[in-house]
Design a protein around this motif. Structure first.
Motif, PDB file in Angstrom:
ATOM      1  N   GLU A 102      35.016  21.199  63.691  1.00  0.00           N
ATOM      2  CA  GLU A 102      35.459  22.574  63.455  1.00  0.00           C
ATOM      3  C   GLU A 102      34.593  23.563  64.218  1.00  0.00           C
ATOM      4  O   GLU A 102      35.100  24.522  64.816  1.00  0.00           O
ATOM      5  N   ASP A 151      47.361  15.854  65.225  1.00  0.00           N
ATOM      6  CA  ASP A 151      47.951  16.968  64.478  1.00  0.00           C
ATOM      7  C   ASP A 151      46.879  17.884  63.907  1.00  0.00           C
ATOM      8  O   ASP A 151      47.036  19.113  63.892  1.00  0.00           O
ATOM      9  N   ARG A 152      45.797  17.292  63.423  1.00  0.00           N
ATOM     10  CA  ARG A 152      44.702  18.109  62.896  1.00  0.00           C
ATOM     11  C   ARG A 152      44.079  18.948  64.006  1.00  0.00           C
ATOM     12  O   ARG A 152      43.766  20.126  63.821  1.00  0.00           O
ATOM     13  N   MET A 155      46.228  21.827  64.904  1.00  0.00           N
ATOM     14  CA  MET A 155      46.132  22.871  63.878  1.00  0.00           C
ATOM     15  C   MET A 155      44.857  23.694  64.057  1.00  0.00           C
ATOM     16  O   MET A 155      44.887  24.932  63.990  1.00  0.00           O
ATOM     17  N   LEU A 156      43.724  23.015  64.282  1.00  0.00           N
ATOM     18  CA  LEU A 156      42.465  23.726  64.478  1.00  0.00           C
ATOM     19  C   LEU A 156      42.519  24.633  65.701  1.00  0.00           C
ATOM     20  O   LEU A 156      41.841  25.673  65.749  1.00  0.00           O
TER      21      LEU A 156
END
Length: 246
Positions: A102, A151-152, A155-156
């Motif tokens: 992140e 996919d994650r 999204m980030l």
């Protein structure tokens, strides 16, 4: 876990940019006229308008070709640059090594004005690659602890588009699945030295799997089992480009 200061010494020899992948990266960068390469390694796929490379390993930086963009020794999670420092930021086959995904993605979004481009792999597809599924399932299990779901990641990045990058059978960049039609390459220690997963998986596990592969190549079992691959020009082994417009 091994670092690129210990496993990256031969990258300039075995990880030569493939021109077809390079073309896809340039296309993904679009109209950008300045780019920062984060997790840059030895500088593969950097376009001529790269203004800076960010790389934590001095061993990798030392292998950058003469005339490359200047390199800043820093981690993706904390880049000492101002906001909006370049038109684009790119991160190629690196996000699975980051300690804080992140934070790293946040830094890409912060330093880029227009676009972020990430080349990664979809673990759901990549881990079904014959080398991992049939010979090194333990390595695939390890990789699952660091792999990032596409996919994650999208999204980030705020809703990135996802593009498939098929890998040519004669790919010159020796990453994990580059030798999908050249199985004997995985028996070469120099090839394996350029693939981080081998260095980060226990040698006993790797050697057992490679011994089975060697036996299957000698007996012809591999070629019979994978006859469908032998005439293919490209293969989708899970590599994906994510392109996020800011």
């Amino acid at each position: 876990m091994a670092t690129y200061d210990s496993i990256g010494a031969t990258y300039a020899d075995t990880r030569r940019p493939d021109p077809r992948i390079a073309a896809r990266v340039r296309q993904a960068l679009g109209s950008a006229t300045s780019v920062i390469n984060v997790g840059a390694g030895t500088g593969s796929y950097e376009p001529s308008y790269t203004v800076l490379a960010v790389e934590p390993s001095s061993v990798m930086i030392a292998q950058r070709p003469a005339g490359s963009a200047p390199a800043l020794q820093a981690s993706a999670e904390s880049i000492p640059l101002a906001d909006d420092s370049a038109d684009a930021a790119m991160a190629l086959l690196t996000v699975h090594h980051w300690s804080d995904l992140e934070a790293g993605i946040g830094e890409l979004l912060r330093i880029a004005r227009q676009r972020v481009v990430v080349l990664t792999f979809d673990p759901g597809i990549n881990h079904r690659f014959w080398l991992l599924e049939e010979y090194l399932p333990e390595a695939a299990a390890f990789d699952s602890t660091r792999a990032v779901a596409v996919d994650r990641l999208a999204m980030l990045l705020g809703g990135a588009r996802i593009e498939t990058v098929p890998i040519p059978h004669d790919c010159t960049d020796g990453f994990l699945a580059a030798f999908w039609r050249r199985p004997e390459a995985y028996l070469d220690p120099e090839v394996r030295a350029g693939i981080s997963l081998f260095a980060q998986t226990g040698d006993e596990v790797v050697q057992q799997g490679l011994a089975r592969l060697s036996d299957d190549l000698t007996s012809g079992r591999w070629h019979r089992r994978h006859a469908d691959l032998l005439d293919r020009e490209t293969l989708d082994v899970g590599y994906r480009l994510l392109v996020a417009d800011l």
